[in-house]
Design a protein around this motif. Structure first.
Motif, mmCIF file in Angstrom:
data_model
loop_
_atom_site.group_PDB
_atom_site.id
_atom_site.type_symbol
_atom_site.label_atom_id
_atom_site.label_comp_id
_atom_site.label_asym_id
_atom_site.label_seq_id
_atom_site.Cartn_x
_atom_site.Cartn_y
_atom_site.Cartn_z
ATOM 1 N N VAL B 56 -21.948 -31.956 -24.600
ATOM 2 C CA VAL B 56 -23.005 -31.845 -23.596
ATOM 3 C C VAL B 56 -23.820 -33.142 -23.499
ATOM 4 C CG1 VAL B 56 -25.200 -30.676 -23.126
ATOM 5 C CG2 VAL B 56 -23.166 -29.326 -23.687
ATOM 6 N N LEU B 140 -32.585 -29.888 -26.844
ATOM 7 C CA LEU B 140 -31.129 -29.841 -26.731
ATOM 8 C C LEU B 140 -30.470 -30.493 -27.950
ATOM 9 C CD1 LEU B 140 -28.593 -29.299 -25.077
ATOM 10 C CD2 LEU B 140 -29.113 -31.293 -23.687
ATOM 11 N N GLY B 144 -30.140 -27.301 -29.916
ATOM 12 C CA GLY B 144 -29.083 -26.766 -29.059
ATOM 13 C C GLY B 144 -29.608 -25.774 -28.032
ATOM 14 N N LEU B 145 -30.815 -26.024 -27.528
ATOM 15 C CA LEU B 145 -31.428 -25.105 -26.553
ATOM 16 C C LEU B 145 -31.486 -25.757 -25.180
ATOM 17 C CD1 LEU B 145 -34.519 -23.848 -28.622
ATOM 18 C CD2 LEU B 145 -32.430 -22.558 -28.123
ATOM 19 N N VAL B 146 -31.179 -24.978 -24.150
ATOM 20 C CA VAL B 146 -31.342 -25.469 -22.778
ATOM 21 C C VAL B 146 -32.276 -24.531 -22.012
ATOM 22 C CG1 VAL B 146 -29.216 -26.788 -22.513
ATOM 23 C CG2 VAL B 146 -29.171 -24.326 -22.140
ATOM 24 N N PRO B 147 -33.187 -25.114 -21.223
ATOM 25 C CA PRO B 147 -34.106 -24.287 -20.438
ATOM 26 C C PRO B 147 -33.388 -23.729 -19.223
ATOM 27 C CG PRO B 147 -34.477 -26.598 -19.947
ATOM 28 C CD PRO B 147 -33.403 -26.547 -20.994
ATOM 29 N N GLN B 148 -33.677 -22.496 -18.884
ATOM 30 C CA GLN B 148 -33.142 -21.915 -17.663
ATOM 31 C C GLN B 148 -34.245 -21.862 -16.627
ATOM 32 O OE1 GLN B 148 -31.507 -18.633 -20.040
ATOM 33 N NE2 GLN B 148 -29.630 -18.926 -18.881
ATOM 34 N N ALA B 169 -24.060 -28.146 -19.841
ATOM 35 C CA ALA B 169 -24.340 -27.009 -20.725
ATOM 36 C C ALA B 169 -24.327 -25.690 -19.951
ATOM 37 C CB ALA B 169 -25.692 -27.198 -21.404
ATOM 38 N N GLY B 170 -24.061 -25.750 -18.643
ATOM 39 C CA GLY B 170 -24.001 -24.530 -17.838
ATOM 40 C C GLY B 170 -25.362 -23.994 -17.438
ATOM 41 N N ALA B 171 -26.381 -24.817 -17.499
ATOM 42 C CA ALA B 171 -27.723 -24.393 -17.094
ATOM 43 C C ALA B 171 -28.328 -25.431 -16.148
ATOM 44 C CB ALA B 171 -28.619 -24.210 -18.321
ATOM 45 N N TYR B 252 -39.889 -23.483 -16.104
ATOM 46 C CA TYR B 252 -40.209 -24.733 -16.797
ATOM 47 C C TYR B 252 -40.261 -25.876 -15.792
ATOM 48 C CZ TYR B 252 -38.765 -21.869 -20.709
ATOM 49 O OH TYR B 252 -38.648 -20.847 -21.596
#
Lengths: 97, 457
Positions: B56, B140, B144-148, B169-171, B252
């Motif tokens: 990613v 990230l 390993g977090l992505v905001p939606q 990352a698909g978000a 966000y």
């Protein structure tokens, strides 16, 4: 909400945030884990009582302040530990007023 | 007697490279960094990245693995979680790890404290859910977090990088709201000096933009009057493009207006800074090796924004000069190693003339509306600062006495530049005449108990 990009369930432990039990990833960054648990607002400002949460995530803005064991700390610079009791920092800077 | 030959503060690309270079040349080297592991912000968490994170984050992040390898192979004493709170020109350094303070000294200090996000004072920027684009990258990289349901807003290539990473990352973000215009980019293109390095950066940029287009993420250009709405958290962002007003509901808002040197340590030493009009920030006065005074060097973005690769080269150059200055290696050896580094650095920096102009900070954040909060800690507005100027306030240090701006826990890190900009404009003075906050230790909060324990050792 935040989503995890890696598959698999993280190893979690229980902490208390503002009297509420929350399961967070063990040893993970505290601010990140609280955000991942859906907690966006970490404290109220001493000046106006406005809600605040993490802004910079790198230890510079001091907006993610929380109270751990009575001491005000930057959540983005702390790790999740089992049994952590976290209180919302409220009016810390003005507590002598 | 100094315990160390070289102490490096900050373990980003500049600090990692400086420490590795100094130790490899035989200098007794200490590396202090605030985080759990090396990497700084650009290579945050580089020791423990998962394959999915690497996919990613892409190649620009992967470059950090080489810098990390060099550091691991060199005999560097690396203290993690060390928040440096005092530095002296005599080589003294004090820091705390988990509430325990320590103090030592080194013959030479290399500060590699990197960059901070430029303050983005727009209405609603203090709401929970509003973060810097850099913060989203840190989430990230480290977690390993992505905001939606996020909107990216501001100006700078980091917005494209973050957007392309979120897409991978698909978000994908809901939108990218850019405050710069196509005209800014075209005008800046005149300042492009073609070389292979510049071409490769431009190619990376085009690739990111193609990914953004392919993902169908809408981009708005020349956006003005940005405002984040919400009661307790961010709920929407509004802005105007020409005569049209737009509103995006989101969870966000990730802000970015470029990055600026983190000069807290160098400022605390009272060393000279000059206003850089092109980068619209102050930078310390240093020579081509990064030397600011006999004992102190500045390497990487802390000395002026040049990016990760330039920082790494500057870190090595500062280390070479410092180590040679101590007589550990000869000047001939120093120059042998430095010559190719200088050549690489000369190829790295020209793209800044384009980037700094194409993605210059917006008028809205340089001269915020009167009711916009500019000091997040003390909740001081732009109008407050202008009213101090009317009462005769000429500089940022006097402004503290008028209304405590810059005196909260962040110690001016996220209002300092705005206060200087506002006072300079209100008083019709240059930025150099206006100056900046005087920074004093402790640079990070410490308890009286920590200080007392240090005394008794």
């Amino acid at each position: 909400m935040f989503r995890r990009i890696d598959d698999g369930e993280p190893d979690t432990c229980e902490v208390v945030f503002n009297g509420r039990k929350v399961a967070l990833s063990r040893n993970a960054n505290l601010a990140a884990s609280l955000l991942a648990a859906g907690i966006t607002s970490f404290r109220k400002t001493p000046v106006s009582g406005a809600p605040r949460g993490p802004y910079c995530m790198m230890g510079a803005c001091f907006d993610c302040l929380v109270k751990i064991d009575g001491e005000t700390r930057q959540a983005c610079m702390e790790a999740v530990r089992d049994g952590l009791v976290i209180e919302q920092a409220h009016g810390e800077a003005g507590s002598d007023e | 007697m100094s315990k160390y030959d070289i102490a490096v503060i900050g373990a980003g690309p500049a600090g990692m490279a400086a420490a590795a270079q100094a130790a490899a040349l035989g200098a007794k080297t200490l590396l202090l960094d605030e985080q759990d592991g090396p990497g700084g912000q650009i290579y945050r968490h580089i020791e423990h990245t998962t394959p999915e994170q690497l996919r990613v984050l892409g190649k620009s992040y992967e470059a950090g693995q080489k810098v990390l390898r060099d550091l691991c192979e060199a005999p560097v004493e690396h203290i993690r979680r060390a928040a440096v709170w005092m530095v002296g020109k005599d080589g003294e350094i004090a820091w705390s790890v988990d509430g325990k303070a320590s103090i030592t000294n080194a013959k030479r200090i290399i500060t590699a404290t990197g960059a901070l996000e430029r303050p983005v004072p727009i209405p609603g920027w203090t709401l929970p859910g509003v973060m810097t684009a850099g913060a989203a990258q840190i989430l990230l990289k480290q977690s390993g977090l992505v905001p939606q349901r996020a909107v990216l807003a501001g100006a700078g290539p980091l917005l494209y990088l973050l957007a392309s990473q979120l897409i991978a990352a698909g978000a994908p973000p809901l939108a990218i709201v850019e405050t710069n215009s196509m005209r800014d980019v075209l005008a800046a293109a005149m300042h492009l000096k073609p070389n292979a390095t510049t071409a490769s950066y431009l190619k990376q940029g085009m690739k990111m933009l193609a990914a953004i287009r392919k993902a169908g993420v809408p981009r708005y250009r020349a956006a003005q009057n940005l405002r984040v709405e919400g009661e307790c958290t961010a709920e929407a962002i509004t802005f105007s493009c020409g005569v049209r007003t737009h509103r995006f509901e989101c969870d966000y808002v990730l802000l970015h207006q470029g990055v600026v040197p983190n000069t807290q340590i160098i400022r605390s030493l009272g060393l000279d800074h000059r206003w850089d009009e092109q980068q619209r920030c102050f930078r310390p006065v240093i020579d081509r090796w990064g030397q600011a005074c006999e004992t102190v060097y500045v390497a990487g973005d802390g000395g002026g924004i040049g990016g990760a690769k330039a920082a790494e080269l500057q870190g090595r150059m500062a280390a070479l000069h410092a180590v040679a200055g101590l007589g550990i290696v000869s000047n001939i050896k120093r120059d042998d190693v430095a010559t190719p580094l200088k050549r690489e650095l000369a190829a790295e920096l020209p793209i800044r003339a384009f980037l700094d102009r194409a993605y210059a900070p917006s008028e809205q954040v340089l001269a915020p509306h009167d009711d916009t909060i500019i000091c997040r800690c003390e909740e001081i507005t732009a109008g407050n600062i202008r009213s101090y100027a009317k009462l005769g306030c000429t500089g940022p240090n006097q402004a503290k006495a008028f209304g405590r701006c810059g005196m909260g826990p962040c110690q001016g890190r996220y209002c300092g530049l705005t206060v200087s900009e506002l006072l300079a404009a209100a008083n019709g003075q240059t930025h150099d005449q206006t100056g900046y906050f005087r920074i004093r230790p402790p640079l990070k909060p410490i308890t009286i108990g920590e200080l007392a324990a240090l005394e008794s050792e």
